[in-house]
Design a protein around this motif. Structure first.
Motif, mmCIF file in Angstrom:
data_model
loop_
_atom_site.group_PDB
_atom_site.id
_atom_site.type_symbol
_atom_site.label_atom_id
_atom_site.label_comp_id
_atom_site.label_asym_id
_atom_site.label_seq_id
_atom_site.Cartn_x
_atom_site.Cartn_y
_atom_site.Cartn_z
ATOM 1 N N LYS A 2 7.317 -11.476 -30.814
ATOM 2 C CA LYS A 2 6.683 -12.548 -31.568
ATOM 3 C C LYS A 2 5.161 -12.467 -31.421
ATOM 4 N N ASN A 3 4.467 -12.952 -32.423
ATOM 5 C CA ASN A 3 3.021 -13.094 -32.353
ATOM 6 C C ASN A 3 2.749 -14.553 -31.982
ATOM 7 N N PHE A 4 2.570 -14.814 -30.695
ATOM 8 C CA PHE A 4 2.448 -16.194 -30.225
ATOM 9 C C PHE A 4 1.167 -16.884 -30.692
ATOM 10 N N PRO A 5 0.006 -16.204 -30.723
ATOM 11 C CA PRO A 5 -1.167 -16.888 -31.277
ATOM 12 C C PRO A 5 -0.974 -17.313 -32.744
ATOM 13 N N ALA A 6 -0.339 -16.457 -33.543
ATOM 14 C CA ALA A 6 -0.078 -16.823 -34.943
ATOM 15 C C ALA A 6 0.937 -17.970 -35.012
ATOM 16 N N HIS A 7 1.935 -17.927 -34.128
ATOM 17 C CA HIS A 7 2.935 -19.003 -34.075
ATOM 18 C C HIS A 7 2.260 -20.320 -33.714
ATOM 19 N N GLU A 9 -0.859 -21.186 -34.288
ATOM 20 C CA GLU A 9 -1.640 -21.648 -35.442
ATOM 21 C C GLU A 9 -0.730 -22.230 -36.521
ATOM 22 N N GLU A 10 0.409 -21.578 -36.767
ATOM 23 C CA GLU A 10 1.341 -22.078 -37.774
ATOM 24 C C GLU A 10 1.887 -23.452 -37.373
ATOM 25 N N LEU A 11 2.252 -23.606 -36.114
ATOM 26 C CA LEU A 11 2.759 -24.894 -35.651
ATOM 27 C C LEU A 11 1.691 -25.978 -35.762
ATOM 28 N N ASN A 12 0.449 -25.644 -35.442
ATOM 29 C CA ASN A 12 -0.642 -26.610 -35.590
ATOM 30 C C ASN A 12 -0.768 -27.065 -37.039
ATOM 31 N N ALA A 13 -0.676 -26.115 -37.972
ATOM 32 C CA ALA A 13 -0.783 -26.465 -39.388
ATOM 33 C C ALA A 13 0.364 -27.391 -39.791
ATOM 34 N N TRP A 14 1.562 -27.079 -39.334
ATOM 35 C CA TRP A 14 2.714 -27.914 -39.683
ATOM 36 C C TRP A 14 2.667 -29.265 -38.992
ATOM 37 N N MET A 15 2.098 -29.330 -37.810
ATOM 38 C CA MET A 15 1.943 -30.639 -37.167
ATOM 39 C C MET A 15 0.975 -31.501 -37.960
ATOM 40 N N GLY A 16 -0.040 -30.862 -38.547
ATOM 41 C CA GLY A 16 -0.943 -31.599 -39.426
ATOM 42 C C GLY A 16 -0.209 -32.163 -40.630
ATOM 43 N N LYS A 17 0.689 -31.368 -41.195
ATOM 44 C CA LYS A 17 1.483 -31.832 -42.335
ATOM 45 C C LYS A 17 2.416 -32.969 -41.920
ATOM 46 N N LEU A 18 2.997 -32.847 -40.727
ATOM 47 C CA LEU A 18 3.822 -33.942 -40.231
ATOM 48 C C LEU A 18 2.985 -35.202 -40.035
ATOM 49 N N ARG A 59 14.359 -23.360 -23.651
ATOM 50 C CA ARG A 59 14.349 -22.292 -24.664
ATOM 51 C C ARG A 59 13.649 -22.701 -25.956
ATOM 52 N N CYS A 60 12.435 -23.193 -25.816
ATOM 53 C CA CYS A 60 11.656 -23.660 -26.967
ATOM 54 C C CYS A 60 10.472 -22.722 -27.214
ATOM 55 N N ASP A 61 10.607 -21.838 -28.217
ATOM 56 C CA ASP A 61 9.540 -20.881 -28.527
ATOM 57 C C ASP A 61 8.205 -21.564 -28.818
ATOM 58 N N GLY A 62 8.253 -22.596 -29.649
ATOM 59 C CA GLY A 62 7.018 -23.295 -30.003
ATOM 60 C C GLY A 62 6.363 -23.933 -28.799
ATOM 61 N N ILE A 64 6.635 -22.863 -25.741
ATOM 62 C CA ILE A 64 6.046 -21.772 -24.957
ATOM 63 C C ILE A 64 4.683 -21.426 -25.521
ATOM 64 N N SER A 65 4.586 -21.301 -26.846
ATOM 65 C CA SER A 65 3.290 -20.995 -27.468
ATOM 66 C C SER A 65 2.240 -22.024 -27.076
ATOM 67 N N PHE A 66 2.576 -23.289 -27.211
ATOM 68 C CA PHE A 66 1.608 -24.344 -26.926
ATOM 69 C C PHE A 66 1.236 -24.404 -25.449
ATOM 70 N N HIS A 67 2.224 -24.347 -24.574
ATOM 71 C CA HIS A 67 1.918 -24.568 -23.164
ATOM 72 C C HIS A 67 1.317 -23.353 -22.479
ATOM 73 N N VAL A 68 1.602 -22.134 -22.967
ATOM 74 C CA VAL A 68 0.853 -20.975 -22.467
ATOM 75 C C VAL A 68 -0.601 -21.113 -22.911
ATOM 76 N N HIS A 69 -0.814 -21.402 -24.190
ATOM 77 C CA HIS A 69 -2.179 -21.572 -24.710
ATOM 78 C C HIS A 69 -2.938 -22.628 -23.908
ATOM 79 N N ASP A 70 -2.292 -23.789 -23.739
ATOM 80 C CA ASP A 70 -2.971 -24.902 -23.077
ATOM 81 C C ASP A 70 -3.118 -24.688 -21.574
ATOM 82 N N ALA A 71 -2.159 -23.995 -20.943
ATOM 83 C CA ALA A 71 -2.296 -23.686 -19.512
ATOM 84 C C ALA A 71 -3.476 -22.746 -19.289
ATOM 85 N N LEU A 72 -3.595 -21.730 -20.131
ATOM 86 C CA LEU A 72 -4.745 -20.823 -20.017
ATOM 87 C C LEU A 72 -6.048 -21.580 -20.244
ATOM 88 N N ALA A 73 -6.068 -22.449 -21.248
ATOM 89 C CA ALA A 73 -7.276 -23.238 -21.535
ATOM 90 C C ALA A 73 -7.626 -24.158 -20.363
#
Length: 119
Positions: A2-7, A9-18, A59-62, A64-73
């Motif tokens: 998987k491309n986690f950075p792209a995932h 960004e996609e989730l962020n865009a969809w959260m905006g739509k939500l 087992r939540c891919d999304g 994982i994307s968010f919390h790896v990103h935010d843990a590193l930040a």
């Protein structure tokens, strides 16, 4: 892989739509997230690592994307993330090992993106 950075960004865009479709719920979730991750007895980095361990175990891919990103930040290191993966494997067995591998892949991808000047 998987491309986690792209995932992310996609989730962020969809959260905006939500947020447009269900603003009260998304505002409430955002407030809950902000309050839960804020430094208290535990710092934000530790809370992000806990969140990552839970994300792996459930087992939540999304997640994982968010919390790896935010843990590193929040200042987590690759080694701290690896130890978080180890605890998740302890608690979740083989499936957590597979999702732990995804967390390590996400870590490398976000670190590469950051080294190239991305967010």
């Amino acid at each position: 892989m998987k491309n986690f950075p792209a995932h992310y960004e996609e989730l962020n865009a969809w959260m905006g739509k939500l947020g447009v479709a269900i603003p009260d719920v998304m505002e409430g979730f955002g407030a809950l997230h902000k309050a839960s991750i804020a430094t208290g007895a535990l710092d934000s980095k530790t809370k992000e690592l806990i969140s990552l361990g839970i994300a792996i175990t459930v087992r939540c891919d999304g997640c994982i994307s968010f919390h790896v990103h935010d843990a590193l930040a929040a200042g987590a290191t690759k080694e701290e993330i690896a130890e978080t993966v180890a605890v998740a494997i302890l608690m979740g067995g083989g499936p957590s090992m597979v999702y732990g591998i995804e967390a390590m892949q996400a870590t490398e991808q976000f670190m590469e993106q950051s080294a190239q000047g991305g967010s």
